[in-house]
Scaffold this motif. Structure first.
Motif, PDB file in Angstrom:
ATOM      1  N   LYS A 186      18.239  21.502  11.005  1.00  0.00           N
ATOM      2  CA  LYS A 186      19.294  20.902  10.181  1.00  0.00           C
ATOM      3  C   LYS A 186      18.915  19.466   9.821  1.00  0.00           C
ATOM      4  O   LYS A 186      18.218  18.787  10.570  1.00  0.00           O
ATOM      5  CB  LYS A 186      20.611  20.908  10.970  1.00  0.00           C
ATOM      6  N   LYS A 187      19.409  19.054   8.645  1.00  0.00           N
ATOM      7  CA  LYS A 187      19.076  17.698   8.197  1.00  0.00           C
ATOM      8  C   LYS A 187      19.761  16.641   9.059  1.00  0.00           C
ATOM      9  O   LYS A 187      20.947  16.747   9.355  1.00  0.00           O
ATOM     10  CB  LYS A 187      19.543  17.510   6.759  1.00  0.00           C
ATOM     11  N   ILE A 188      19.020  15.638   9.456  1.00  0.00           N
ATOM     12  CA  ILE A 188      19.632  14.500  10.145  1.00  0.00           C
ATOM     13  C   ILE A 188      19.106  13.216   9.523  1.00  0.00           C
ATOM     14  O   ILE A 188      18.194  13.238   8.700  1.00  0.00           O
ATOM     15  CB  ILE A 188      19.335  14.499  11.654  1.00  0.00           C
ATOM     16  N   ARG A 189      19.686  12.093   9.916  1.00  0.00           N
ATOM     17  CA  ARG A 189      19.213  10.797   9.429  1.00  0.00           C
ATOM     18  C   ARG A 189      18.711   9.976  10.602  1.00  0.00           C
ATOM     19  O   ARG A 189      19.327   9.951  11.671  1.00  0.00           O
ATOM     20  CB  ARG A 189      20.319  10.030   8.718  1.00  0.00           C
ATOM     21  N   VAL A 190      17.594   9.323  10.386  1.00  0.00           N
ATOM     22  CA  VAL A 190      17.016   8.465  11.412  1.00  0.00           C
ATOM     23  C   VAL A 190      16.850   7.078  10.810  1.00  0.00           C
ATOM     24  O   VAL A 190      16.440   6.950   9.655  1.00  0.00           O
ATOM     25  CB  VAL A 190      15.653   9.000  11.878  1.00  0.00           C
ATOM     26  N   GLY A 191      17.184   6.057  11.575  1.00  0.00           N
ATOM     27  CA  GLY A 191      17.080   4.704  11.031  1.00  0.00           C
ATOM     28  C   GLY A 191      16.469   3.734  12.007  1.00  0.00           C
ATOM     29  O   GLY A 191      16.475   3.952  13.220  1.00  0.00           O
ATOM     30  N   GLY A 192      15.951   2.645  11.459  1.00  0.00           N
ATOM     31  CA  GLY A 192      15.348   1.598  12.277  1.00  0.00           C
ATOM     32  C   GLY A 192      14.538   0.692  11.385  1.00  0.00           C
ATOM     33  O   GLY A 192      14.796   0.595  10.191  1.00  0.00           O
ATOM     34  N   MET A 193      13.578   0.029  11.986  1.00  0.00           N
ATOM     35  CA  MET A 193      12.692  -0.843  11.219  1.00  0.00           C
ATOM     36  C   MET A 193      11.391  -0.115  10.912  1.00  0.00           C
ATOM     37  O   MET A 193      10.910   0.683  11.717  1.00  0.00           O
ATOM     38  CB  MET A 193      12.353  -2.093  12.042  1.00  0.00           C
ATOM     39  N   VAL A 194      10.802  -0.425   9.744  1.00  0.00           N
ATOM     40  CA  VAL A 194       9.456   0.070   9.464  1.00  0.00           C
ATOM     41  C   VAL A 194       8.490  -0.809  10.246  1.00  0.00           C
ATOM     42  O   VAL A 194       8.484  -2.024  10.105  1.00  0.00           O
ATOM     43  CB  VAL A 194       9.132  -0.007   7.967  1.00  0.00           C
ATOM     44  N   LYS A 195       7.671  -0.172  11.100  1.00  0.00           N
ATOM     45  CA  LYS A 195       6.796  -0.947  11.979  1.00  0.00           C
ATOM     46  C   LYS A 195       5.726  -1.675  11.174  1.00  0.00           C
ATOM     47  O   LYS A 195       5.245  -1.173  10.159  1.00  0.00           O
ATOM     48  CB  LYS A 195       6.127  -0.007  12.979  1.00  0.00           C
ATOM     49  N   LYS A 196       5.372  -2.856  11.649  1.00  0.00           N
ATOM     50  CA  LYS A 196       4.364  -3.671  10.961  1.00  0.00           C
ATOM     51  C   LYS A 196       3.017  -2.954  10.962  1.00  0.00           C
ATOM     52  O   LYS A 196       2.616  -2.376  11.966  1.00  0.00           O
ATOM     53  CB  LYS A 196       4.248  -5.013  11.689  1.00  0.00           C
ATOM     54  N   ASN A 197       2.320  -3.014   9.819  1.00  0.00           N
ATOM     55  CA  ASN A 197       0.992  -2.403   9.643  1.00  0.00           C
ATOM     56  C   ASN A 197       0.979  -0.891   9.864  1.00  0.00           C
ATOM     57  O   ASN A 197      -0.050  -0.327  10.221  1.00  0.00           O
ATOM     58  CB  ASN A 197      -0.044  -3.032  10.592  1.00  0.00           C
ATOM     59  N   SER A 198       2.124  -0.243   9.701  1.00  0.00           N
ATOM     60  CA  SER A 198       2.118   1.203   9.905  1.00  0.00           C
ATOM     61  C   SER A 198       2.255   1.953   8.590  1.00  0.00           C
ATOM     62  O   SER A 198       2.085   3.171   8.539  1.00  0.00           O
ATOM     63  CB  SER A 198       3.261   1.610  10.834  1.00  0.00           C
TER      64      SER A 198
END
Lengths: 142, 235
Positions: A54-66
């Motif tokens: 099932k669709k879910i949402r994940v959130g946070g910061m985009v990691k540096k240099n990734s």
């Protein structure tokens, strides 16, 4: 001023207000999983019953240099500075999507470490400043 | 007290306030808009779409503040049955509804370029929509319940129950994960908006408050004229 009728109405109102606040509190508490707009990587790591189909949402910061952008795929790592999650996505991204900025990805979990997104939303933080000031802050940091 | 709430006395003050606001409103509006659109800097990340904030944030504040005021007046009205308070809250409601809608619409227009979506069912946006529904209920009850006393009673209760939603809107961004960013201007502590952007924001807020006062006075005047037509000497 404080006749019997006034007192009666005041106590009726107090009772109703207390009951409503209590009811709303219970409703919000029981819905708390659904009110969360997205889960953090830590939530996913610690949760027992993961949903894969099932669709879910994940959130946070985009990691540096990734952040790696190929011709047909965008790969990056979402981090909440405790745990991380690899995300793969193909499609257009909003203007504010860059490294070290907030992001919300919508899609399906493949396993505990890998997430395939079919929609990317950028999350803006509460800081507003003119562009000249950003340069100054960066220099200070160095 | 009774003498002050005499109809002709209220009329006199309404006229005076309206004239005063009219005399300064357009000058201030031009100043505030030119600050918001021309003199303030673009944002380091969003660029020029930050200018939507100068309408969005004051509109949301006004939407919340007028509902809080309506709820407060409704509590007094429900307990002490003061008819004047009912007329005041009845005149505030359409203004609050308009600014709540404005906040939602400008938020959607801002969300599309920055977040990448017009709408998200996150806690802040949904609770703001619920606020709009409470405004609609309040207005519809006053319009379509013909018996004045019943309309008064029901709409007061709606406003008081809707007031529970206000702290939820305010703290939704802190209690839950939301797409909406947390508050930049805090009651206690430093704000995270640069001062060159705070000045136009507060100017716009002040101008929109004046606009609210203007509309409110006009609405309140019509309500009083309606009472006068029924040949009541005072409220």
């Amino acid at each position: 001023m404080l006749t019997f009728k006034v007192k009666k109405r005041a106590s009726f109102l107090t009772l109703i207000l207390i009951l409503t606040v209590f009811a709303v509190f219970l409703i919000l508490k029981s819905l708390s999983d659904n009110i969360l707009y997205f889960k953090s990587p830590t939530d996913i790591k610690t949760s027992e019953d993961l949903i894969f189909n099932k669709k879910i949402r994940v959130g946070g910061m985009v990691k540096k240099n990734s952040l790696k952008i190929n011709s047909d795929e965008i790969k990056f790592v979402i981090t909440d500075f405790k745990n991380e999650l690899n995300v793969s996505y193909s499609g257009t991204v909003p203007n504010l999507f860059t490294e070290e900025k907030g992001v919300v990805a919508e899609g399906k979990l493949q396993d505990k470490k890998f997430f395939v997104a079919d929609r990317i939303l950028a999350k803006h933080d509460e800081n507003y400043m003119p562009p000249e000031l950003k340069g100054i802050k960066k220099k200070d940091a160095k | 007290m009774i003498k002050f709430f005499n109809n002709s006395n209220i009329f006199f003050w309404i006229e005076k306030f309206t004239n005063f606001i009219n005399s300064i409103f357009f000058v201030l509006l031009i100043v505030a808009i030119s600050f918001a659109l021309i003199f303030s800097p673009p944002d380091y990340l969003q660029g020029d779409s930050v200018r939507i904030m100068y309408v969005h944030v004051p509109a949301a504040w006004i939407g919340l503040a007028s509902f809080t005021l309506i709820a407060f007046l409704s509590i007094l009205n429900f307990i002490f049955k003061i008819k004047n308070l009912f007329l005041i809250s009845k005149s505030i409601a359409p203004i609050g509804l308009m600014f709540t809608c404005l906040a939602i619409v400008t938020g959607a227009l801002w969300g599309q370029p920055t977040w990448g979506t017009f709408w998200a069912w996150d806690a802040r946006i949904t609770s703001m929509l619920i606020l709009g529904i409470f405004y609609l209920l309040f207005i519809f009850v006053n319009k379509y319940v013909l018996d004045q006393h019943r309309a008064n009673k029901i709409s007061s209760l709606i406003a008081i129950l809707g007031a529970v939603n206000i702290p939820i809107i305010k703290y939704s961004v802190e209690w839950w994960n939301t797409l909406h960013q947390p508050a930049s201007i805090k009651i206690a502590g430093a704000s995270t908006i640069h001062s060159s952007m705070i000045v136009p924001l507060l100017l716009m807020f002040f101008v929109l408050i004046l606009y609210c006062a203007l509309i409110f006075l006009m609405k309140y005047k019509t309500e009083i004229i309606r009472i006068k037509k029924k040949n009541l000497k005072r409220l």
